[in-house]
Scaffold this motif. Sequence first.
Motif, mmCIF file in Angstrom:
data_model
loop_
_atom_site.group_PDB
_atom_site.id
_atom_site.type_symbol
_atom_site.label_atom_id
_atom_site.label_comp_id
_atom_site.label_asym_id
_atom_site.label_seq_id
_atom_site.Cartn_x
_atom_site.Cartn_y
_atom_site.Cartn_z
ATOM 1 N N THR A 1 41.710 42.499 45.660
ATOM 2 C CA THR A 1 42.253 43.306 46.755
ATOM 3 C C THR A 1 41.430 43.111 48.024
ATOM 4 O OG1 THR A 1 43.104 44.917 45.185
ATOM 5 C CG2 THR A 1 42.882 45.641 47.469
ATOM 6 N N LEU A 2 40.115 43.045 47.889
ATOM 7 C CA LEU A 2 39.267 42.780 49.049
ATOM 8 C C LEU A 2 39.546 41.383 49.603
ATOM 9 C CD1 LEU A 2 37.084 43.669 50.980
ATOM 10 C CD2 LEU A 2 35.373 42.993 49.282
ATOM 11 N N ALA A 3 39.768 40.412 48.734
ATOM 12 C CA ALA A 3 40.130 39.066 49.187
ATOM 13 C C ALA A 3 41.441 39.100 49.965
ATOM 14 C CB ALA A 3 40.245 38.120 47.993
ATOM 15 N N GLN A 4 42.386 39.920 49.519
ATOM 16 C CA GLN A 4 43.667 40.043 50.225
ATOM 17 C C GLN A 4 43.448 40.624 51.617
ATOM 18 O OE1 GLN A 4 46.628 42.275 48.103
ATOM 19 N NE2 GLN A 4 48.199 41.888 49.628
ATOM 20 N N VAL A 5 42.577 41.602 51.741
ATOM 21 C CA VAL A 5 42.250 42.170 53.058
ATOM 22 C C VAL A 5 41.642 41.088 53.945
ATOM 23 C CG1 VAL A 5 40.779 43.827 54.270
ATOM 24 C CG2 VAL A 5 42.012 44.526 52.213
ATOM 25 N N TYR A 6 40.729 40.289 53.392
ATOM 26 C CA TYR A 6 40.140 39.187 54.162
ATOM 27 C C TYR A 6 41.226 38.232 54.656
ATOM 28 C CZ TYR A 6 35.321 40.288 52.676
ATOM 29 O OH TYR A 6 34.105 40.873 52.465
ATOM 30 N N GLU B 1 37.392 32.123 54.884
ATOM 31 C CA GLU B 1 36.252 31.657 54.098
ATOM 32 C C GLU B 1 35.721 32.767 53.187
ATOM 33 O OE1 GLU B 1 34.359 29.010 52.264
ATOM 34 O OE2 GLU B 1 35.701 28.475 53.891
ATOM 35 N N GLN B 2 35.648 34.008 53.711
ATOM 36 C CA GLN B 2 35.228 35.123 52.862
ATOM 37 C C GLN B 2 36.227 35.327 51.728
ATOM 38 O OE1 GLN B 2 35.229 35.279 56.251
ATOM 39 N NE2 GLN B 2 33.721 36.748 56.986
ATOM 40 N N ALA B 3 37.513 35.175 52.026
ATOM 41 C CA ALA B 3 38.548 35.328 50.999
ATOM 42 C C ALA B 3 38.375 34.274 49.906
ATOM 43 C CB ALA B 3 39.935 35.238 51.622
ATOM 44 N N ARG B 4 38.136 33.020 50.306
ATOM 45 C CA ARG B 4 37.945 31.953 49.311
ATOM 46 C C ARG B 4 36.741 32.236 48.414
ATOM 47 N NH1 ARG B 4 39.399 28.929 53.880
ATOM 48 N NH2 ARG B 4 41.423 27.937 53.596
ATOM 49 N N ARG B 5 35.629 32.660 49.022
ATOM 50 C CA ARG B 5 34.434 32.962 48.231
ATOM 51 C C ARG B 5 34.689 34.123 47.271
ATOM 52 N NH1 ARG B 5 31.534 31.933 53.228
ATOM 53 N NH2 ARG B 5 31.428 34.170 53.569
ATOM 54 N N MET B 6 35.375 35.157 47.765
ATOM 55 C CA MET B 6 35.663 36.319 46.925
ATOM 56 C C MET B 6 36.570 35.918 45.761
ATOM 57 S SD MET B 6 35.208 39.523 46.287
ATOM 58 C CE MET B 6 34.350 40.000 47.766
ATOM 59 N N LEU B 7 37.589 35.129 46.029
ATOM 60 C CA LEU B 7 38.504 34.706 44.968
ATOM 61 C C LEU B 7 37.785 33.828 43.939
ATOM 62 C CD1 LEU B 7 41.677 34.067 47.121
ATOM 63 C CD2 LEU B 7 41.336 35.887 45.421
ATOM 64 N N ALA B 8 36.872 32.986 44.391
ATOM 65 C CA ALA B 8 36.099 32.164 43.457
ATOM 66 C C ALA B 8 35.282 33.050 42.530
ATOM 67 C CB ALA B 8 35.197 31.206 44.225
ATOM 68 N N ARG B 9 34.690 34.121 43.063
ATOM 69 C CA ARG B 9 33.891 35.036 42.240
ATOM 70 C C ARG B 9 34.773 35.800 41.256
ATOM 71 N NH1 ARG B 9 30.455 38.367 46.301
ATOM 72 N NH2 ARG B 9 29.616 39.261 44.402
ATOM 73 N N ALA C 1 34.692 35.370 37.007
ATOM 74 C CA ALA C 1 34.595 36.464 36.042
ATOM 75 C C ALA C 1 35.804 36.518 35.115
ATOM 76 C CB ALA C 1 34.438 37.803 36.776
ATOM 77 N N ASP C 2 36.999 36.186 35.650
ATOM 78 C CA ASP C 2 38.230 36.238 34.854
ATOM 79 C C ASP C 2 39.159 35.118 35.317
ATOM 80 O OD1 ASP C 2 40.587 36.757 33.514
ATOM 81 O OD2 ASP C 2 40.869 38.769 34.352
ATOM 82 N N PRO C 3 39.092 33.933 34.680
ATOM 83 C CA PRO C 3 39.885 32.778 35.116
ATOM 84 C C PRO C 3 41.402 32.988 35.068
ATOM 85 C CG PRO C 3 38.190 32.110 33.552
ATOM 86 C CD PRO C 3 38.214 33.613 33.565
ATOM 87 N N GLU C 4 41.872 34.047 34.423
ATOM 88 C CA GLU C 4 43.310 34.302 34.329
ATOM 89 C C GLU C 4 43.722 35.547 35.107
ATOM 90 O OE1 GLU C 4 44.708 34.100 30.318
ATOM 91 O OE2 GLU C 4 43.456 32.354 29.890
ATOM 92 N N HIS C 5 42.922 35.947 36.083
ATOM 93 C CA HIS C 5 43.211 37.132 36.892
ATOM 94 C C HIS C 5 44.455 36.850 37.743
ATOM 95 C CE1 HIS C 5 42.756 40.282 39.888
ATOM 96 N NE2 HIS C 5 41.882 40.869 39.086
ATOM 97 N N GLY C 6 45.568 37.502 37.407
ATOM 98 C CA GLY C 6 46.861 37.215 38.035
ATOM 99 C C GLY C 6 46.882 37.378 39.541
ATOM 100 N N VAL D 1 45.165 32.706 45.551
ATOM 101 C CA VAL D 1 44.716 31.312 45.715
ATOM 102 C C VAL D 1 45.921 30.425 46.030
ATOM 103 C CG1 VAL D 1 43.797 29.307 44.473
ATOM 104 C CG2 VAL D 1 42.621 31.507 44.325
ATOM 105 N N ALA D 2 47.018 30.611 45.304
ATOM 106 C CA ALA D 2 48.230 29.826 45.568
ATOM 107 C C ALA D 2 48.746 30.103 46.972
ATOM 108 C CB ALA D 2 49.304 30.149 44.525
ATOM 109 N N ARG D 3 48.692 31.357 47.392
ATOM 110 C CA ARG D 3 49.139 31.726 48.742
ATOM 111 C C ARG D 3 48.278 31.035 49.798
ATOM 112 N NH1 ARG D 3 49.157 37.951 50.941
ATOM 113 N NH2 ARG D 3 49.492 37.469 53.117
#
Length: 150
Positions: A14-19, A26-34, A38-43, A49-51
């Motif tokens: 959700t924070l990545a979406q706000v970014y 760049e902050q969004a990419r880093r947040m999504l990577a983290r 932690a959970d490679p299947e986080h929907g 990431v696809a967006r």
Amino acid sequence: MTQKPSAPALVSATLAQVYIQQDHLEQARRMLARVLQADPEHGHALALVARMQARSRARLYAGYRPGRGLAVRWHDAPELPDLHLVVAVFRPSAAGTTLYVTSVACRSAAGEHAFVFPGEARGPATATLCLARWDGARLRPVAVHEPLSW
């Protein structure tokens, strides 16, 4: 002098979406990577990431103006022959929800358009809109605006 232990870092899709919404990509990419570490299947994270991978520079701006409909502007859109501005309006009705969908062709990289709806689509209503192209099989969004309610 002693150091205070640092607070645990907030890791959230959700924070990545706000970014993303604030163009802090760049902050969004880093947040999504983290999140995905932690959970490679986080929907939600995978969808974001696809967006971001499909993201273009195109931007949409929209607002509802009583009596004048939905005013929309766009810029930095790719100049494609099949590019359209698509809007869907959802309104409560006695039978449930009424859906009105329409589109207009975008002939240039920047422009504006006003959608006037049947019965003026007075509130309450919610609209969603996007700049998209039809590839012959499905709609491919180029830019998506946050839902608007009035």
